[in-house]
Design an enzyme around this catalytic site. Structure first.
Site, PDB file in Angstrom:
ATOM      1  N   GLU A   1       4.836  -4.794  11.813  1.00 40.02           N
ATOM      2  CA  GLU A   1       3.765  -3.809  11.597  1.00 40.02           C
ATOM      3  C   GLU A   1       2.660  -4.533  10.850  1.00 40.02           C
ATOM      4  O   GLU A   1       2.760  -4.748   9.644  1.00 40.02           O
ATOM      5  CB  GLU A   1       4.289  -2.629  10.777  1.00 40.02           C
ATOM      6  CG  GLU A   1       5.259  -1.733  11.501  1.00 40.02           C
ATOM      7  CD  GLU A   1       4.648  -1.002  12.668  1.00 40.02           C
ATOM      8  OE1 GLU A   1       3.407  -1.001  12.808  1.00 40.02           O
ATOM      9  OE2 GLU A   1       5.410  -0.432  13.459  1.00 40.02           O
TER      10      GLU A   1
ATOM     11  N   CYS B   1      -3.438   0.209   6.904  1.00 36.10           N
ATOM     12  CA  CYS B   1      -3.526  -0.749   8.021  1.00 36.10           C
ATOM     13  C   CYS B   1      -4.213  -0.149   9.245  1.00 36.10           C
ATOM     14  O   CYS B   1      -4.899  -0.851   9.986  1.00 36.10           O
ATOM     15  CB  CYS B   1      -2.124  -1.193   8.397  1.00 36.10           C
ATOM     16  SG  CYS B   1      -1.044   0.192   8.712  1.00 36.10           S
TER      17      CYS B   1
ATOM     18  N   GLU C   1       7.652   1.822  14.677  1.00 36.25           N
ATOM     19  CA  GLU C   1       8.391   2.525  13.639  1.00 36.25           C
ATOM     20  C   GLU C   1       8.318   4.019  13.932  1.00 36.25           C
ATOM     21  O   GLU C   1       7.486   4.471  14.719  1.00 36.25           O
ATOM     22  CB  GLU C   1       7.810   2.208  12.256  1.00 36.25           C
ATOM     23  CG  GLU C   1       8.012   0.738  11.900  1.00 36.25           C
ATOM     24  CD  GLU C   1       7.916   0.415  10.432  1.00 36.25           C
ATOM     25  OE1 GLU C   1       6.875   0.709   9.831  1.00 36.25           O
ATOM     26  OE2 GLU C   1       8.885  -0.161   9.887  1.00 36.25           O
TER      27      GLU C   1
ATOM     28  N   ASN D   1       0.795  -1.227   0.000  1.00 35.93           N
ATOM     29  CA  ASN D   1       0.000   0.000   0.000  1.00 35.93           C
ATOM     30  C   ASN D   1       0.834   1.288   0.000  1.00 35.93           C
ATOM     31  O   ASN D   1       0.385   2.309  -0.485  1.00 35.93           O
ATOM     32  CB  ASN D   1      -0.996  -0.003   1.161  1.00 35.93           C
ATOM     33  CG  ASN D   1      -0.337  -0.134   2.499  1.00 35.93           C
ATOM     34  OD1 ASN D   1       0.833  -0.531   2.590  1.00 35.93           O
ATOM     35  ND2 ASN D   1      -1.069   0.181   3.551  1.00 35.93           N
TER      36      ASN D   1
HETATM   37  N1  NAI Z   1       0.874  -2.002  10.538  1.00 39.13           N
HETATM   38  C1  NAI Z   1       1.304  -1.481   9.410  1.00 39.13           C
HETATM   39  O1  NAI Z   1       2.133  -0.590   9.412  1.00 39.13           O
HETATM   40  C2  NAI Z   1       0.790  -1.965   8.083  1.00 39.13           C
HETATM   41  C3  NAI Z   1       0.211  -3.203   7.922  1.00 39.13           C
HETATM   42  N2  NAI Z   1      -0.222  -3.627   6.685  1.00 39.13           N
HETATM   43  C4  NAI Z   1      -0.910  -4.911   6.561  1.00 39.13           C
HETATM   44  O2  NAI Z   1      -0.432  -5.606   5.406  1.00 39.13           O
HETATM   45  C5  NAI Z   1      -1.461  -6.373   4.835  1.00 39.13           C
HETATM   46  C6  NAI Z   1      -1.578  -6.088   3.367  1.00 39.13           C
HETATM   47  O3  NAI Z   1      -0.330  -6.189   2.747  1.00 39.13           O
HETATM   48  P1  NAI Z   1       0.129  -7.526   1.987  1.00 39.13           P
HETATM   49  O4  NAI Z   1       1.279  -7.161   1.119  1.00 39.13           O
HETATM   50  O5  NAI Z   1      -1.037  -8.215   1.382  1.00 39.13           O
HETATM   51  O6  NAI Z   1       0.661  -8.405   3.207  1.00 39.13           O
HETATM   52  P2  NAI Z   1       1.338  -9.829   3.188  1.00 39.13           P
HETATM   53  O7  NAI Z   1       1.415 -10.235   4.606  1.00 39.13           O
HETATM   54  O8  NAI Z   1       0.720 -10.739   2.221  1.00 39.13           O
HETATM   55  O9  NAI Z   1       2.830  -9.569   2.614  1.00 39.13           O
HETATM   56  C7  NAI Z   1       3.712  -8.652   3.239  1.00 39.13           C
HETATM   57  C8  NAI Z   1       5.129  -8.943   2.758  1.00 39.13           C
HETATM   58  O10 NAI Z   1       5.573 -10.189   3.292  1.00 39.13           O
HETATM   59  C9  NAI Z   1       6.049 -11.025   2.249  1.00 39.13           C
HETATM   60  N3  NAI Z   1       5.819 -12.406   2.652  1.00 39.13           N
HETATM   61  C10 NAI Z   1       4.706 -13.163   2.454  1.00 39.13           C
HETATM   62  N4  NAI Z   1       4.882 -14.385   3.023  1.00 39.13           N
HETATM   63  C11 NAI Z   1       6.108 -14.383   3.589  1.00 39.13           C
HETATM   64  C12 NAI Z   1       6.855 -15.356   4.342  1.00 39.13           C
HETATM   65  N5  NAI Z   1       6.375 -16.551   4.618  1.00 39.13           N
HETATM   66  N6  NAI Z   1       8.073 -15.008   4.786  1.00 39.13           N
HETATM   67  C13 NAI Z   1       8.578 -13.784   4.534  1.00 39.13           C
HETATM   68  N7  NAI Z   1       7.929 -12.839   3.818  1.00 39.13           N
HETATM   69  C14 NAI Z   1       6.704 -13.134   3.356  1.00 39.13           C
HETATM   70  C15 NAI Z   1       5.274 -10.569   1.021  1.00 39.13           C
HETATM   71  O11 NAI Z   1       5.930 -10.961  -0.148  1.00 39.13           O
HETATM   72  C16 NAI Z   1       5.250  -9.069   1.242  1.00 39.13           C
HETATM   73  O12 NAI Z   1       6.464  -8.485   0.844  1.00 39.13           O
HETATM   74  C17 NAI Z   1      -2.719  -5.998   5.596  1.00 39.13           C
HETATM   75  O13 NAI Z   1      -3.004  -6.956   6.569  1.00 39.13           O
HETATM   76  C18 NAI Z   1      -2.347  -4.703   6.284  1.00 39.13           C
HETATM   77  O14 NAI Z   1      -3.065  -4.405   7.422  1.00 39.13           O
HETATM   78  C19 NAI Z   1      -0.093  -2.847   5.595  1.00 39.13           C
HETATM   79  C20 NAI Z   1       0.490  -1.613   5.707  1.00 39.13           C
HETATM   80  C21 NAI Z   1       0.942  -1.073   6.948  1.00 39.13           C
HETATM   81  N1  ABU Z   2       0.704   6.322   6.171  1.00 38.20           N
HETATM   82  C1  ABU Z   2      -0.027   5.305   6.715  1.00 38.20           C
HETATM   83  C2  ABU Z   2       0.824   4.318   7.457  1.00 38.20           C
HETATM   84  C3  ABU Z   2       0.116   3.061   7.635  1.00 38.20           C
HETATM   85  C4  ABU Z   2       0.195   2.143   6.491  1.00 38.20           C
HETATM   86  O1  ABU Z   2       1.256   2.010   5.868  1.00 38.20           O
HETATM   87  O2  ABU Z   2      -0.802   1.486   6.178  1.00 38.20           O
END
Ligand code: NAI
Ligand code: ABU
Length: 486
Positions: free
Chosen positions: A252, A286, A460, A155
């Site tokens: 995160e 997120c 972070e 995102n």
């Molecule tokens: N708390 C925060 O700052 C944020 C959290 N998110 C969360 O991320 C999710 C959406 O993003 P997605 O890319 O779909 O998440 P995802 O969890 O599918 O992937 C995140 C990253 O992890 C990698 N990955 C996947 N499986 C892995 C494994 N087994 N070992 C190591 N790396 C692996 C992916 O290739 C990607 O680079 C949502 O749940 C959202 O809430 C998104 C943005 C900010």
């Molecule tokens: N700027 C929003 C931070 C949270 C996120 O990456 O989803």
């Protein structure tokens, strides 16, 4: 075929673009049109090895520089990013589909803020002197962890790369960053800019790939820390793999955050907060406040005002500065969202606006608002990660606190009220890492960002991030004789 946004090569290692076409093809799709805009290749084991060797090779000399010298490089990188904000924002829009109206103020600019902030802090990272009885004393040395791996979600590809790289490099670490396979383009630009700013080759490397590449990086013995931005299921896997080798982590992860609107709130501010907390980046944030609890006697006025303001959303070409709502990042994510919308209707929620796929190429859906949502519904319990707002009614403060906390997540929470004592009291009772009072989704670099419960580990941004990219060595200094028992 030549694509308009094809990078020089898929990976950036040791200060230069590197290609290895033996890796599986990774097409990049512009979600506004469905067109392919680049084809990259996933990292092979040889590419991952090369990136880790490059990082290991660069780290010791970088750590031996003074913090001030390291900081200068980061601040120069921040200046370059700001100077190139337009081009970087266009690329971010192509990579994600987010409107230029957003990317021009929230992505490269946020990345530059992180580089500038941690560049400024780097020179002040010191240990302390501790006076002890008998003239003895101790001191602490703040040391880097070594090689850090960053794993990004799709995102905020530029922001996530910088939020991880800036504190890591400021503390004297090197990094191998793997962007999301959905949005692989922007981190390559961050790597190139760091080199232009004077970072040594190998200090910040980018390799492409999906879960397998992330897992290979996470488990490699050369890696000392893994920082993931992603979903809770991925977080559990990465945390467990890192724990097997006692590696440091920052997690995160996702959320299902509550946004509580009391009946004394300023209506337009509350509606504005709910729009920001549900529809910015087409809901792919997120920290979004997707469970909007509205006190019952304000509910109808809230929904009316929300509908009026949603009619002002400009849905269209994301590169047009007037556009305020773009497509979902991918067809896959759009299908996930559409399934949740069907489930919401099936389970008895009332769809009061939006939620329709638009009949045009690309991954388009209109912003959806559900009313009459109850806590047990799937759409109120699971993270959707799309433009779906759930409006829930409540009667009183104790009730809403209990319901807001009844989730495994704990990333964010917001409260709108004109009673500041109540506002602080309720925020104090909410189980969330990042809270907002009469606001929503602000993320300045000076403020810690991260979750509690299943939403994450560590923070972070801010000075708090330093703790997660460095470790303390304690040195005891005896000034007198050593008195041993025999
Ligand atoms: N708390 C925060 O700052 C944020 C959290 N998110 C969360 O991320 C999710 C959406 O993003 P997605 O890319 O779909 O998440 P995802 O969890 O599918 O992937 C995140 C990253 O992890 C990698 N990955 C996947 N499986 C892995 C494994 N087994 N070992 C190591 N790396 C692996 C992916 O290739 C990607 O680079 C949502 O749940 C959202 O809430 C998104 C943005 C900010
Ligand atoms: N700027 C929003 C931070 C949270 C996120 O990456 O989803």
């Amino acid at each position: 075929m030549t694509y308009p946004t094809q990078p020089t090569a898929s990976h950036f290692i040791g200060g230069e673009y590197v290609e290895d076409t033996a890796g599986a093809a990774l097409p990049v799709v512009y979600p506004a049109t469905g067109e392919t805009i680049a084809i990259l290749h996933e990292a092979t084991p040889a590419i991952i090895d090369r990136a880790l060797e490059a990082a290991k090779g660069a780290q010791a000399d970088w750590a031996a520089m003074s913090g001030t010298e390291r900081g200068r490089v980061l601040r120069r990188a921040a200046d370059i990013m700001r100077a190139r904000n337009h081009d970087l924002s266009v690329l971010e829009t192509m990579d994600t589909g987010k409107p230029y109206q957003e990317t021009s103020v929230a992505d490269a600019t946020s990345g530059a803020d992180a580089l500038e902030y941690f560049g400024g802090l780097a020179g002040s990272l010191t240990g302390e002197h501790i006076q002890l009885p008998g003239g003895d004393w101790a001191y602490t040395v703040r040391e880097p962890l070594g090689v850090c791996v960053g794993l990004g979600a799709w995102n905020y590809p530029t922001q996530i790369a910088c939020w991880k790289a800036a504190p890591a490099l400021a503390c004297g670490n090197a990094m191998v960053f793997k962007p999301s396979e959905t949005t692989p383009l922007c981190a390559l630009k961050v790597a190139k800019i760091l080199i232009e700013a004077g970072a040594p080759p190998g200090l910040f490397n980018v390799v492409q790939g999906a879960g397998a590449a992330g897992a290979a990086l996470t488990t490699d013995p050369r890696v000392d820390k893994v920082s993931l931005t992603g979903s809770v299921p991925t977080g559990k896997k990465v945390y467990a793999a890192a724990a097997a080798e006692m590696k440091h982590v920052t997690m995160e992860l996702g959320g299902k955050s509550p946004l509580v609107v009391f009946d004394d709130a300023d209506l337009d501010d509350a509606v504005g907060g709910a729009i920001l907390g549900n529809f910015y980046s087409s809901g792919q944030v997120c920290s979004n406040g997707t469970r909007v609890f509205v006190q019952r006697n304000l509910r109808d006025a809230f929904l009316d005002r929300l509908s009026e303001r949603l009619a002002n959303a400009v849905i269209g070409d994301p590169l047009d500065p007037e556009t305020s709502f773009g497509p979902m990042v991918s067809e896959g994510q759009l299908q996930i969202v559409l399934n949740y919308i069907s489930k919401g209707t099936e389970e008895g929620a009332r769809l009061v606006s939006g939620g329709q796929r638009l009949d045009r190429p690309g991954c388009w859906i209109t912003p959806a608002v559900f009313a009459d949502v109850t806590d047990d519904m799937t759409i109120a319990r699971e993270e959707i990660f799309g433009p779906v707002m759930c409006v829930l009614d409540f009667e009183n403060e104790d009730e809403v606190i209990a319901r807001a906390n009844a989730t495994e997540y704990g990333l964010s929470a917001g409260v709108f009220t004109s009673d500041l004592q109540r506002g602080h009291r309720v925020i104090g009772a909410l189980q969330a890492g990042s809270c907002f009072l009469n606001s929503y989704n602000d993320a300045p670099v000076e403020v810690p960002f991260g979750g509690v419960k299943m939403s994450g580990v560590g923070r972070e941004n801010s000075k708090a991030a330093i703790e997660h990219y460095s470790q303390l060595k304690s040195v005891y200094v005896r000034m007198g004789r050593v008195e041993a028992p025999f």
